[in-house]
Design an enzyme around this catalytic site. Sequence first.
Site, PDB file in Angstrom:
ATOM      1  N   ASP A 175     -10.876   2.332  -3.085  1.00 49.55           N
ATOM      2  CA  ASP A 175     -11.292   1.069  -2.471  1.00 49.55           C
ATOM      3  C   ASP A 175     -12.715   0.711  -2.893  1.00 49.55           C
ATOM      4  OD1 ASP A 175      -8.907   1.257  -1.183  1.00 49.55           O
ATOM      5  OD2 ASP A 175      -9.728   1.266   0.849  1.00 49.55           O
TER       6      ASP A 175
ATOM      7  N   TRP B   5       0.573   2.052  -5.997  1.00 51.50           N
ATOM      8  CA  TRP B   5       1.295   3.226  -6.474  1.00 51.50           C
ATOM      9  C   TRP B   5       0.431   4.202  -7.298  1.00 51.50           C
ATOM     10  CZ3 TRP B   5       6.512   1.997  -9.422  1.00 51.50           C
ATOM     11  CH2 TRP B   5       7.261   3.156  -9.589  1.00 51.50           C
ATOM     12  N   PRO B   6      -0.206   3.751  -8.405  1.00 44.01           N
ATOM     13  CA  PRO B   6      -0.926   4.744  -9.226  1.00 44.01           C
ATOM     14  C   PRO B   6      -2.052   5.439  -8.488  1.00 44.01           C
ATOM     15  CG  PRO B   6      -1.227   2.514 -10.109  1.00 44.01           C
ATOM     16  CD  PRO B   6      -0.268   2.406  -8.987  1.00 44.01           C
TER      17      PRO B   6
ATOM     18  N   ASP C 179       0.834  -1.197   0.000  1.00 45.63           N
ATOM     19  CA  ASP C 179       0.000   0.000   0.000  1.00 45.63           C
ATOM     20  C   ASP C 179       0.875   1.255   0.000  1.00 45.63           C
ATOM     21  OD1 ASP C 179      -2.395   1.350  -0.023  1.00 45.63           O
ATOM     22  OD2 ASP C 179      -3.262   0.202   1.631  1.00 45.63           O
TER      23      ASP C 179
HETATM   24  C1  GLA Z   1      -6.114   0.928   1.744  1.00 46.75           C
HETATM   25  C2  GLA Z   1      -6.214  -0.103   0.607  1.00 46.75           C
HETATM   26  C3  GLA Z   1      -7.222  -1.169   0.968  1.00 46.75           C
HETATM   27  C4  GLA Z   1      -6.816  -1.842   2.284  1.00 46.75           C
HETATM   28  C5  GLA Z   1      -6.668  -0.789   3.370  1.00 46.75           C
HETATM   29  C6  GLA Z   1      -6.107  -1.389   4.641  1.00 46.75           C
HETATM   30  O1  GLA Z   1      -7.286   1.646   1.891  1.00 46.75           O
HETATM   31  O2  GLA Z   1      -6.562   0.527  -0.597  1.00 46.75           O
HETATM   32  O3  GLA Z   1      -7.320  -2.133  -0.055  1.00 46.75           O
HETATM   33  O4  GLA Z   1      -5.645  -2.550   2.087  1.00 46.75           O
HETATM   34  O5  GLA Z   1      -5.806   0.259   2.956  1.00 46.75           O
HETATM   35  O6  GLA Z   1      -5.791  -0.442   5.565  1.00 46.75           O
END
Ligand code: GLA
Length: 440
Positions: free
Chosen positions: A276, A252-253, A219
């Site tokens: 997400d 990254w992107p 991440d």
């Molecule tokens: C970010 C990622 C998610 C998940 C959360 C966990 O939001 O995009 O897919 O991994 O972190 O904290």
Amino acid sequence: MVTDAHQSHSHNQSHTYRILVLFEDCASTRKRRQRQQSYQHKDKRFSEKRKKMVMEMGDGDEAGAGACLFCICVNVKGLDNGLVLTPPMGWMPFERYRCMTDCVRFPRDCISERLFRRTADLLVSEGYAKVGYKYLIIDDCWMERQRDTTTDELLPNENRFPSGMNDLSNYIHNRGLKFGLYHDVGYKTCMYQGPGAIDHFELDAKTFASWGVDYIKMDGCYASERDLDKGYPAFGQALNNTKRPMVYSCSWPFYKSKPNYQLIKKHCNLWRFAEDINDSYESIANIMQIYHKQQHLLANHSGPGHWNDPDMLVLGNYFLSYDQSRLQFAIWAVIAAPLIMTNDLETVRPEIKALLQNRDIIAINQDRLGNPGKCILTKHNFQIWARPVEPINDMGIESFAIAFVNHGEFPQCPLCPQTYNVFLNEMNLVNPMGYTVVLK
Ligand code: GLA
């Protein structure tokens, strides 16, 4: 199946290639199925090479969305690590279980070794592993908030992973599965705010290798754009230095204002390009739109060993209707997305389980050409998405997987079935010898 289509194709007229209908989503009734059978290869209209194809679209559903996936029916080179020549398939807890760490009140649902052992067992016993779901990936919230005070190493949370990561890794590997782990290239992980990798790349990569990790989800929280541009390649190099092949999934992107996909592709096996996902049709439609807007750029950089990641498969949870579930699965297959489920495998409804294990759709996703699909036509609330796939005929022309999407937003009657006329050449289906539709 694609293979069957290929075999039977070679016995057919050499200049005709097939339309393999892998997935018929908009039809929920027998009547519709019968109507669609009129498009089978036996249909005279196709053998007479008629160009016009009339598709009746979308019964709609409770929430007004549906999709039809039709498959009308290289060289392979990946990142240095030679992994994921087709999109990875597996399971990850985040959308379903988030960062639940209270194992006293929620012993079944907390992020703990118990959850991953249970899921490993279910991946095998419920038949998911057999159709390709191999990567069991632990997301955020697995670690202690402090590194080891003597060695600086990352530590799994003592209460929730009391047996340690080697033990869990062995448990997963002993079931024929692969073991994935989450980390963050910046100062802290996103939700749990555990220690990030910055200043510890070599050490963390070695730790992961010593735990037998096969896949890293990296991440990008708590990092500047400069940290990201330095950190992702450096951590990738640290992974390579361990000599243990690990899939390298980068966010990254998503954290960049102007991602350099050429560079990202050079260093990562897959990359998150959108926000997400959550358990809703709106979220799926939004991610589809994000992909659509930059599909030429995204599709150009995707291929064996390198995949665009629109995030997890949310089907099998609480809020998607059956048609919406089919929509997500169809589009994720067509755009060659990783198929990483996030659900409780013990409670997935039988029809969703059958969908997740539909070998024909999976074959589209795993097509060896690795050529991601695009949205090729939009009219009102309809979209057509197409992906070139095997088999390739004697003239070097690919077959196609086609997904018809009805977003069901007609103001007068959002849930009504609709009729949609499309010419084959509008879908760039220009084989002069015509096509065969194969219904499944
Ligand atoms: C970010 C990622 C998610 C998940 C959360 C966990 O939001 O995009 O897919 O991994 O972190 O904290």
